[in-house]
Design a protein around this motif. Structure first.
Motif, PDB file in Angstrom:
ATOM      1  N   UNK A 156     -14.864   7.071  -2.299  1.00 15.07           N
ATOM      2  CA  UNK A 156     -13.530   7.409  -2.804  1.00 15.07           C
ATOM      3  C   UNK A 156     -12.458   6.732  -1.967  1.00 15.07           C
ATOM      4  N   UNK A 157     -12.597   6.794  -0.662  1.00 14.78           N
ATOM      5  CA  UNK A 157     -11.624   6.170   0.229  1.00 14.78           C
ATOM      6  C   UNK A 157     -11.556   4.655   0.000  1.00 14.78           C
ATOM      7  N   UNK A 158     -12.710   4.027  -0.126  1.00 12.29           N
ATOM      8  CA  UNK A 158     -12.772   2.574  -0.310  1.00 12.29           C
ATOM      9  C   UNK A 158     -12.153   2.163  -1.636  1.00 12.29           C
ATOM     10  N   UNK A 159     -12.486   2.874  -2.721  1.00 13.52           N
ATOM     11  CA  UNK A 159     -11.937   2.538  -4.034  1.00 13.52           C
ATOM     12  C   UNK A 159     -10.424   2.741  -4.068  1.00 13.52           C
ATOM     13  N   UNK A 160      -9.946   3.792  -3.422  1.00 19.79           N
ATOM     14  CA  UNK A 160      -8.504   4.027  -3.375  1.00 19.79           C
ATOM     15  C   UNK A 160      -7.799   2.904  -2.620  1.00 19.79           C
ATOM     16  N   UNK A 161      -8.382   2.483  -1.507  1.00 25.43           N
ATOM     17  CA  UNK A 161      -7.777   1.409  -0.722  1.00 25.43           C
ATOM     18  C   UNK A 161      -7.740   0.105  -1.511  1.00 25.43           C
ATOM     19  N   UNK A 162      -8.793  -0.165  -2.264  1.00 26.90           N
ATOM     20  CA  UNK A 162      -8.816  -1.371  -3.103  1.00 26.90           C
ATOM     21  C   UNK A 162      -7.702  -1.353  -4.149  1.00 26.90           C
ATOM     22  N   UNK A 163      -7.310  -0.147  -4.552  1.00 23.50           N
ATOM     23  CA  UNK A 163      -6.258   0.001  -5.547  1.00 23.50           C
ATOM     24  C   UNK A 163      -4.871   0.164  -4.914  1.00 23.50           C
ATOM     25  N   UNK A 164      -4.825   0.137  -3.561  1.00 21.55           N
ATOM     26  CA  UNK A 164      -3.538   0.170  -2.876  1.00 21.55           C
ATOM     27  C   UNK A 164      -3.098   1.523  -2.365  1.00 21.55           C
ATOM     28  N   UNK A 165      -4.036   2.456  -2.180  1.00 20.81           N
ATOM     29  CA  UNK A 165      -3.704   3.777  -1.659  1.00 20.81           C
ATOM     30  C   UNK A 165      -4.481   4.016  -0.368  1.00 20.81           C
ATOM     31  N   UNK A 166      -3.770   4.285   0.704  1.00 22.39           N
ATOM     32  CA  UNK A 166      -4.369   4.469   2.019  1.00 22.39           C
ATOM     33  C   UNK A 166      -4.673   5.939   2.243  1.00 22.39           C
ATOM     34  N   UNK A 167      -5.964   6.271   2.403  1.00 24.84           N
ATOM     35  CA  UNK A 167      -6.422   7.647   2.611  1.00 24.84           C
ATOM     36  C   UNK A 167      -7.186   7.755   3.925  1.00 24.84           C
ATOM     37  N   UNK A 168      -7.206   8.963   4.492  1.00 26.30           N
ATOM     38  CA  UNK A 168      -7.989   9.252   5.682  1.00 26.30           C
ATOM     39  C   UNK A 168      -9.077  10.273   5.358  1.00 26.30           C
ATOM     40  N   UNK A 169     -10.221  10.127   6.006  1.00 22.65           N
ATOM     41  CA  UNK A 169     -11.277  11.130   5.904  1.00 22.65           C
ATOM     42  C   UNK A 169     -11.275  11.981   7.179  1.00 22.65           C
ATOM     43  N   UNK A 170     -11.997  13.079   7.137  1.00 22.62           N
ATOM     44  CA  UNK A 170     -12.139  13.937   8.317  1.00 22.62           C
ATOM     45  C   UNK A 170     -13.324  14.859   8.081  1.00 22.62           C
ATOM     46  N   UNK A 219       0.846  -1.191   0.000  1.00 23.18           N
ATOM     47  CA  UNK A 219       0.000   0.000   0.000  1.00 23.18           C
ATOM     48  C   UNK A 219       0.885   1.245   0.000  1.00 23.18           C
ATOM     49  N   UNK A 220       0.431   2.267  -0.703  1.00 20.94           N
ATOM     50  CA  UNK A 220       1.065   3.581  -0.600  1.00 20.94           C
ATOM     51  C   UNK A 220       0.383   4.314   0.541  1.00 20.94           C
ATOM     52  N   UNK A 221       1.185   4.793   1.469  1.00 23.51           N
ATOM     53  CA  UNK A 221       0.653   5.313   2.719  1.00 23.51           C
ATOM     54  C   UNK A 221       0.469   6.825   2.661  1.00 23.51           C
ATOM     55  N   UNK A 222      -0.775   7.268   2.479  1.00 26.05           N
ATOM     56  CA  UNK A 222      -1.114   8.691   2.505  1.00 26.05           C
ATOM     57  C   UNK A 222      -1.783   9.062   3.836  1.00 26.05           C
ATOM     58  N   UNK A 223      -1.608   8.203   4.849  1.00 26.70           N
ATOM     59  CA  UNK A 223      -2.131   8.484   6.187  1.00 26.70           C
ATOM     60  C   UNK A 223      -1.004   8.802   7.160  1.00 26.70           C
ATOM     61  N   UNK A 224       0.120   8.093   7.005  1.00 29.64           N
ATOM     62  CA  UNK A 224       1.326   8.332   7.805  1.00 29.64           C
ATOM     63  C   UNK A 224       1.040   8.317   9.298  1.00 29.64           C
ATOM     64  N   UNK A 225       0.240   7.332   9.724  1.00 30.88           N
ATOM     65  CA  UNK A 225      -0.048   7.215  11.149  1.00 30.88           C
ATOM     66  C   UNK A 225      -0.772   8.419  11.712  1.00 30.88           C
ATOM     67  N   UNK A 226      -1.608   9.065  10.899  1.00 33.87           N
ATOM     68  CA  UNK A 226      -2.304  10.323  11.208  1.00 33.87           C
ATOM     69  C   UNK A 226      -1.272  11.430  11.466  1.00 33.87           C
ATOM     70  N   UNK A 227      -0.522  11.743  10.435  1.00 35.10           N
ATOM     71  CA  UNK A 227       0.407  12.888  10.428  1.00 35.10           C
ATOM     72  C   UNK A 227       1.631  12.688  11.315  1.00 35.10           C
TER      73      UNK A 227
END
Length: 429
Positions: free
Chosen positions: A374-388, A42-50
């Motif tokens: 959007x978050x779910x589809x990105x995760x399925x493709x290997x990209x970790x996103x956070x919502x807020x 996974x590509x980590x775009x969450x980074x442990x919440x900043x």
């Protein structure tokens, strides 16, 4: 070992109150990539919440921890002190905004830093009340929850909370709240609910984190500073999520022409090790009596060593400049998709603290369902996103500032595909 097996064991052994976003389990990570126990990357775009502005397992941080590990792991600084704590305090005092005399105390978590900032403010002013803002997030302790301006999931079922905590709306132009509106609400608060002479501090995030990555307007920050000066109130800047190059400055308050009295910092301070701090005006920091501040693990020597390495990396690898470059690339990519993805209501951010907010096309009505898709589809493709966001309709981007260009390109391609797919799906429903 399989993810499904671990998920079953997790459900049996740990309480549901510890909410977990992903149903896969980390096995290893490096810089901006993470691999689960089944070997998927996974590509980590969450980074442990900043927390990981310097990435997973930066070699210099690993080396610093290993070096300290060979000396000692714990003494409790309040029992037997050590030089590295003092040296880090000196560095923090020097790099935080303002040339005035400062002092710094270290703790273990962001919430602990907030708790101690309130203690310090109360000791310094002799007052009890604290004002915070809607949408704010200041931690999960009782005081942290009281200050937090978002009910679900942080405050549900946990009250009553400490008294003398007041909230006013945070300025969010997209949702019809101007700086003037927020300031008027403060004046009403002082007329109707609490004497400003009873207020110890006003606390705010220069850019709200959990609240949706809304930046405080410069004129609002100036007005807050003037209001605090008028009434003898301390201004606390919660830089726990905004600090250490994330916003294209070392600290978000550098985007403003006023200074806080106290700052709370944590998250990326120690590159994944538990460390936080309160830094502030020397005379304010000295208000509590000896023994009034501290903690068994506060300023742990391994975490202190990691923090020294983090500051070195930010300077040597020019991560402040890198944040601006990466953030601009992301904002341009997102802005270019507004025609194809009409749910994009706003793209915003300072430096690499970027967010995209989704509303129902043609309205300002938050669209949490689209955001989750959007978050779910990105995760399925290997990209970790956070919502807020208070309404859960914002995707925030917290990639390590050490991410390489090729990996950033790959991540942006996945993000675009997830956005386009979600928009297409929404139009066919």
């Amino acid at each position: 070992m399989l993810n499904a097996d671990l998920q079953q064991r997790k459900d049996a052994a740990t309480p549901r109150g510890v909410g977990v976003m992903c149903q896969f389990y980390a096995e290893r990570a490096l810089n901006s990539e993470l691999w689960d126990v089944e070997g998927r990357r996974y590509i980590d775009f969450a980074a442990g919440i900043a927390v990981l502005n310097t990435g997973h397992r930066h070699p210099k941080i690993v080396a610093a921890i290993e070096s300290q590990l060979g000396k000692f792991t714990h003494t409790c600084y309040q029992v037997v002190p050590y030089a590295s704590y003092i040296e880090l305090a000196e560095r923090i005092n020097a790099i935080t905004p303002g040339s005035h005399a400062k002092k710094t105390a270290f703790f273990s978590s962001g919430a602990e830093a907030v708790e101690n900032a309130v203690k310090i403010a109360r000791a310094a002013t002799g007052r009890g009340a604290v004002v915070a803002f809607s949408g704010a997030f200041h931690g999960r302790t009782m005081m942290g929850m009281a200050l937090t301006g978002k009910v679900v999931p942080y405050k549900v079922g946990f009250g009553p909370f400490p008294g003398e905590i007041y909230h006013v709306p945070f300025p969010v132009e997209l949702h019809g709240v101007s700086s003037a509106d927020s300031l008027a609400a403060l004046q009403t608060l002082f007329k109707a609910d609490v004497d400003p002479q009873r207020v110890a501090a006003i606390i705010l995030e220069p850019v709200q984190g959990e609240g949706g990555f809304y930046a405080a307007p410069p004129e609002f920050m100036r007005a807050l500073r003037a209001l605090c000066d008028e009434h003898g109130i301390l201004l606390i800047a919660d830089e726990i999520q905004t600090g250490f190059a994330r916003t294209g400055k070392l600290f978000a308050m550098e985007h403003y022409d006023v200074l806080p009295d106290l700052m709370t910092i944590a998250k990326s301070l120690a590159g994944g090790m538990p460390l936080s701090a309160v830094c502030g005006r020397a005379e304010v920091m000295d208000a509590p009596a000896p023994g009034g501040l501290g903690g068994t693990y506060a300023g742990n020597p391994l975490a202190i060593a990691a923090a020294h390495a983090v500051l070195d990396i930010i300077a040597e690898e020019k991560l402040v400049e890198r944040a601006n470059v990466l953030g601009q690339r992301l904002k341009e990519r997102l802005s270019g998709l507004r025609r194809a993805v009409p749910q994009i209501a706003e793209v915003r951010g300072l430096g690499a603290m970027v967010a995209v907010e989704f509303c129902r096309p043609g309205t300002h009505e938050p669209d949490a369902a689209f955001t989750k898709q959007v978050q779910t589809r990105a995760l399925q493709k290997g990209l970790l996103l956070l919502t807020c966001g208070v309404y859960g309709n914002v995707v925030r981007f917290l990639f390590p500032l050490t991410i390489g260009d090729a990996l950033m390109d790959e991540a942006l391609a996945i993000l675009e595909a997830a956005l386009r797919d979600s928009a297409a799906s929404a139009t066919t429903i």
